[in-house]
Design an enzyme around this catalytic site. Structure first.
Site: not given
Length: 569
Positions: A136, A219, A221, A248, A274, A322, A362
């Site tokens: 990650h 990935k 997300h 995610h 996560h 974010h 992460d």
């Protein structure tokens, strides 16, 4: 025959069968299960020792003779906790067992032959593990790479292009041009790499083009829109190309709830990031997917182990990562929905039960790239202190728990991303990416890191001193990191499709390039020591977590092992 005490033997040759070793300042005790060296025939390098010509070294050059032998190492691996010599040839582990001169010593096999071409590294008193694998990675800054490497991580999987907002939030390298850029940038470093492409695309041609451009998977997300359609398309293309899909999920439940995501996945294999949810995912119950047979669930290290400070530090991290604004009420509510002490408290326990299979960082996006290994062992120790020994343990040791937690950052991420044929464990035939630890500093500060069979990083003293040990002693790059040697010692992983199309030649890559394999026909049952499936539920009002009807939780720690004591200097 002269006999010596166990204490004397251990000081000379390292611990042997039945001896016990404490890992750092934890309560975790490893017991040597077997010693493959032969008493009285041990290898020992140095003046007046046995590893010299006519004794443990053959005078006769042969095609089997090793490039390097690590003597009397205590191997800690998912395959066992045992003592052996490790032979390395052509960058791979050629043999594990009794090394030496087969013409003079019993029990020496051809693949552990010490000859004129063999270098020696004293492993007695040291622990050897496989290099860690962090799946990650936000490739925000290249400075992450030496930081991770110094912690014992030798493979980084993720995505990004630098400190763009897309990379700050998501582990995605989108599109052919960006993939080319990152594949070429990777040439510089002592690290294996694999890059994830953008899976948030309901267009099979766009998805396929990224895999053929060198990505090892997708990935998906939420910041790019984790819709059921995107999930289905990414998995369809992944099945065709045999690559992994990491996800995610949708914190805000905009495109659907956790049940809708599981319906879109439709029993296909998925690596969930996560999975507790503080790092993102369906609020408040993404954690329930960890019990499913087709889910390979991972944690990121900000939430493990659960401590008295965990909740408080997460708000600011989340706002930055974010691209949220504290002055916007909805952004604050979004952040609040993700930070749930109850599910974080359950996460530690689910790791101890073998329900969570993988740990990762992460990096710079709510996680610390240099702490995957440390935090994994802190979690193991916290759980032993709180819950006692696991029921699976045999004898007065913690070998089962040690194998369970080691597997979370070595063999299991390797299996999840199709690279376990090459890395992830200390086994014959695999690339010699090895980490050597003093037991006192295990999990915190490696002594030395071997990359592709050569020393790439080591604690080293003053270069102007008369011997290697005078202060200041700190990590310094070794010869495997420099010149063209780094191309031989490191790997870039790509899809089989890109490999077959000659991506190495197309991009002018000089490193080893190898294809990922067997990503789609695996399940939770392939996760070593972490294959537990269960029915998990989350109370939507209290956020308490239940496994097969029984509440699971843990207490926040106010002190952890492997911490400030090891970072005074």
């Amino acid at each position: 025959m002269k006999k010596i005490s166990r204490k004397e033997y251990a000081s000379m040759y390292g611990p042997t069968t039945g001896d016990k070793v404490r890992l750092g300042d934890t309560d975790l005790i490893a017991e040597v299960e077997h010693d493959y060296t032969i008493y009285g025939e041990e290898l020992k390098f140095g003046g007046g020792k046995t590893l010299r010509e006519g004794m443990s070294q053959s005078n006769n050059p042969s095609k089997e003779e090793l490039d390097l032998i690590i003597t009397n190492a205590l191997i800690v691996d998912y395959t066992g906790i045992y003592k052996a010599d490790i032979g390395i040839k052509d960058g791979k582990i050629a043999g594990i067992g009794k090394g030496g001169n087969k013409d003079m010593q019993d029990g020496v096999k051809n693949n552990l032959s010490v000859g004129p071409a063999t270098e020696a590294l004293a492993g007695e008193g040291l622990i050897v593990t496989a290099g860690g694998i962090d799946t990650h990675i936000h490739f925000i800054s290249p400075q992450q790479i030496p930081t991770a490497f110094a912690s014992g991580v030798t493979t980084m999987i993720g995505g990004g292009t630098g400190p763009a907002d897309g990379t700050n939030a998501t582990t995605i390298t989108p599109g052919r041009r960006n993939l080319k850029f990152m594949l070429r940038a990777a040439e510089e470093y002592s690290m294996n790499f694999g890059f994830l492409a953008k899976g948030n695309v309901s267009n099979d041609a766009s998805l396929a083009d990224q895999i053929e451009a060198g990505a090892i998977g997708f990935k998906i997300h939420e910041d790019w829109g984790t819709t059921p359609s995107a999930i289905n398309h990414a998995l369809d293309v992944a099945d065709k190309y045999d690559v992994q899909v990491a996800i995610h999920t949708d914190t805000l439940n905009e495109a659907g709830c956790v049940e809708d995501t599981m319906a879109a996945i439709a029993g296909r294999t998925m690596h969930t990031f996560h999975t507790e949810g503080a790092g993102g995912g369906h609020a408040p119950d993404i954690i329930k997917v960890a019990g499913e047979h087709n889910i390979l669930p991972a944690s990121t290290n900000p939430t493990i182990p659960f401590t008295v400070n965990t909740e408080a530090e997460h708000m600011d991290m989340l706002m930055v990562c974010h691209h949220l604004d504290k002055s916007i009420k909805e952004d604050v509510q979004f952040a609040d929905s993700r930070i749930r002490p109850q599910t974080i408290a359950a996460e530690d326990t689910l790791h101890d039960m073998g329900i969570f299979s993988i740990t990762s960082s992460d990096s710079q996006a709510m996680g610390r790239v240099g702490e995957v290994i440390t935090r994994t062992w802190q979690t193991a120790d916290k759980n032993k202190k709180e819950f006692g020994r696991l029921k699976e343990e045999k004898g007065d040791n913690d070998n089962f728990r040690i194998k369970r937690y080691l597997s979370k950052y070595t063999i299991n991420p390797a299996i999840a991303h199709g690279i376990s044929e090459y890395v992830g464990s200390v086994e014959v035939g695999k690339v010699a990416d090895l980490v050597l630890w003093s037991p006192a500093f295990f999990g915190v500060k490696p002594n030395m890191i071997i990359k592709g069979g050569f020393i790439a990083l080591s604690q080293m003293g003053d270069a102007n001193a008369s011997i290697p040990t005078p202060q200041p002693v700190y990590y310094r790059e070794m010869f495997a990191h420099h010149g063209k040697a780094k191309y031989d010692a490191n790997i870039t992983f790509v899809s089989q499709a890109a490999y077959d199309k000659g991506i190495k030649e197309e991009l002018g890559l000089e490193r080893q390039v190898l294809p990922v394999k067997n990503c789609r026909n695996i399940t939770k049952k392939d996760m070593q020591f972490n294959d537990t499936t269960a029915h998990i539920e989350v109370n939507s009002e209290t956020y308490h977590v239940f496994v097969d009807g029984k509440e699971v939780t843990s207490k926040p720690a106010n002190k952890v092992s492997l911490a400030q004591l090891f970072s005074i200097f």
